[in-house]
Design an enzyme around this catalytic site. Sequence first.
Site, PDB file in Angstrom:
ATOM      1  CG  HIS A 147      -1.999   0.991   1.221  1.00 46.36           C
ATOM      2  ND1 HIS A 147      -3.223   0.764   1.813  1.00 46.36           N
ATOM      3  CD2 HIS A 147      -2.082   2.239   0.693  1.00 46.36           C
ATOM      4  CE1 HIS A 147      -3.994   1.834   1.652  1.00 46.36           C
ATOM      5  NE2 HIS A 147      -3.315   2.735   0.974  1.00 46.36           N
ATOM      6  NE  ARG A 149       0.705  11.262  -2.867  1.00 45.00           N
ATOM      7  CZ  ARG A 149      -0.415  10.996  -2.198  1.00 45.00           C
ATOM      8  NH1 ARG A 149      -1.469  10.513  -2.847  1.00 45.00           N
ATOM      9  NH2 ARG A 149      -0.489  11.219  -0.899  1.00 45.00           N
ATOM     10  CG  ASP A 156      -6.085   3.800  -1.575  1.00 44.14           C
ATOM     11  OD1 ASP A 156      -6.233   3.255  -0.481  1.00 44.14           O
ATOM     12  OD2 ASP A 156      -5.411   4.826  -1.742  1.00 44.14           O
ATOM     13  CG  HIS A 180      -5.987   2.249   5.466  1.00 45.61           C
ATOM     14  ND1 HIS A 180      -7.364   2.137   5.422  1.00 45.61           N
ATOM     15  CD2 HIS A 180      -5.637   3.003   4.393  1.00 45.61           C
ATOM     16  CE1 HIS A 180      -7.824   2.788   4.372  1.00 45.61           C
ATOM     17  NE2 HIS A 180      -6.798   3.324   3.736  1.00 45.61           N
ATOM     18  CG  ASN A 196      -9.485   8.846   5.508  1.00 43.72           C
ATOM     19  OD1 ASN A 196     -10.054   8.254   6.414  1.00 43.72           O
ATOM     20  ND2 ASN A 196     -10.091   9.190   4.384  1.00 43.72           N
ATOM     21  CG  ASP A 244      -2.232   4.812   3.622  1.00 41.43           C
ATOM     22  OD1 ASP A 244      -2.145   5.066   2.406  1.00 41.43           O
ATOM     23  OD2 ASP A 244      -3.141   5.269   4.344  1.00 41.43           O
ATOM     24  CG  HIS A 278       0.043  15.040   1.205  1.00 39.20           C
ATOM     25  ND1 HIS A 278      -0.779  14.969   0.105  1.00 39.20           N
ATOM     26  CD2 HIS A 278      -0.459  14.136   2.097  1.00 39.20           C
ATOM     27  CE1 HIS A 278      -1.727  14.074   0.316  1.00 39.20           C
ATOM     28  NE2 HIS A 278      -1.552  13.551   1.514  1.00 39.20           N
ATOM     29  N   GLY A 338      -2.966  12.036   5.225  1.00 43.88           N
ATOM     30  CA  GLY A 338      -1.863  11.164   4.832  1.00 43.88           C
ATOM     31  C   GLY A 338      -0.517  11.570   5.378  1.00 43.88           C
TER      32      GLY A 338
END
Length: 425
Positions: free
Chosen positions: A57, A61, A149, A229, A275, A302, A306, A321
């Site tokens: 997971h 990007r 997802d 998750h 999340n 996960d 960012h 995230g």
Amino acid sequence: MQLIKNAQILLENQLITKDVLIDQGKINKVSDHIDYANAEVFEANGLFLSAGLIDVHVHFREPGYEYKETIRSGSQAAARGGFTTVIAMPNLNPVPDSEEKINAQILLNKANGLVHIEQYGALSNGLTSTHVTNIEGMSNAGAKAFTNDGKGVQTADTMLQAMIAAKHVNKPLAAHLEDNTLIHSGVMNAGQIAERLALPGITGLAESTQLARDLVLARATGVHYHVAHISTKESVSLVRMAKKEGVHVTAEVSPHHLLLSEESILLDNAMFKMNPPLRSQQDREAVVAALLDGTIDMVATDHAPHGEEEKQQSFLEAPFGITGIETSFQLLYTHFVKTGIMTLKTLLERMIDAPATAFQLEAPTAVVEGARADLALFDLENEYEIETNEFASKGKNSPFVGWKVYGKTIATWVDGKIVYKDNVK
């Protein structure tokens, strides 16, 4: 040809010093002592050598959000964390929701990746949660599994049709569980902490009620249903019950849900915004217990990088995230293995064996002769501090910055080639 000298390998739950000879991308020999005149020697100095870790997971990007991460930077981060195989999520632009787009994404992953990057196909067109994609076509093109997802599938019929299609091609269907009617613009777990910070909360029912629906559908279809998750004690109970009833369900938990709870959030600090959100201490204890007893099959990071400015905003504005692939093994080794909560063998099973088996991956699960030379060398003895200036990921958004851990990755091999080497002095 490479020769790794004096590495410690886990054999029958004991660390044994061995030499490892690599030839043409595979492990040629594992022995107490190997001399090979023409080999390039890597002196391990008694550090721990493992098969490369597996993460099912991750968010790399690219294409669409390269300012957050690229396939190259994401795979560099994976290698720095000791991971040699990952499965990348489809929340990209364009979304890989057709045979042609999956083909293009797989080619992009291979061209730019330093580790083995498998690819999820989108469960619904554009990840809109309405029309099911051509799952058979994407499977034939190489999609390893399917998911919506980032968005919960809001209608039971969409999920049912996706399950039927995934079962037909014998591929896992991974679920991001989120009932939108129960979110109410929430940004963290609903409870006293959210009230104290005057932030809207997300009830755990948004996860568990959708999970209950899906488990009934999974039982009816026989699909391999994978819970992404997992974060609540109610969800753990549902998975435990479903497994006892013979439902083909697996589950993953992220390091942050194992190590942090809503009580970790002291201020409006978006480094703690993810999340599903950090849940209660009871929820945290439940997922830890479930990982130990095998109800939760595996750890998955996960990894969600960012931009720096995005995460400097408040909980209300910042995206969900955190990054995680460079610190996952290290945090769990430090807080679970060194403290005696879990054995090293169990941790590796949750980070290598279980994901390889569940997702039908060709990745090696042990340092044995004939296996692909996907390897990671860790320093289990020396403590170091997690610092953002050492991250290979473009994303620096981690709540674990400043934590002191053991298990630093010293070197990582993929197909017998070194793709990461720590700048140790």
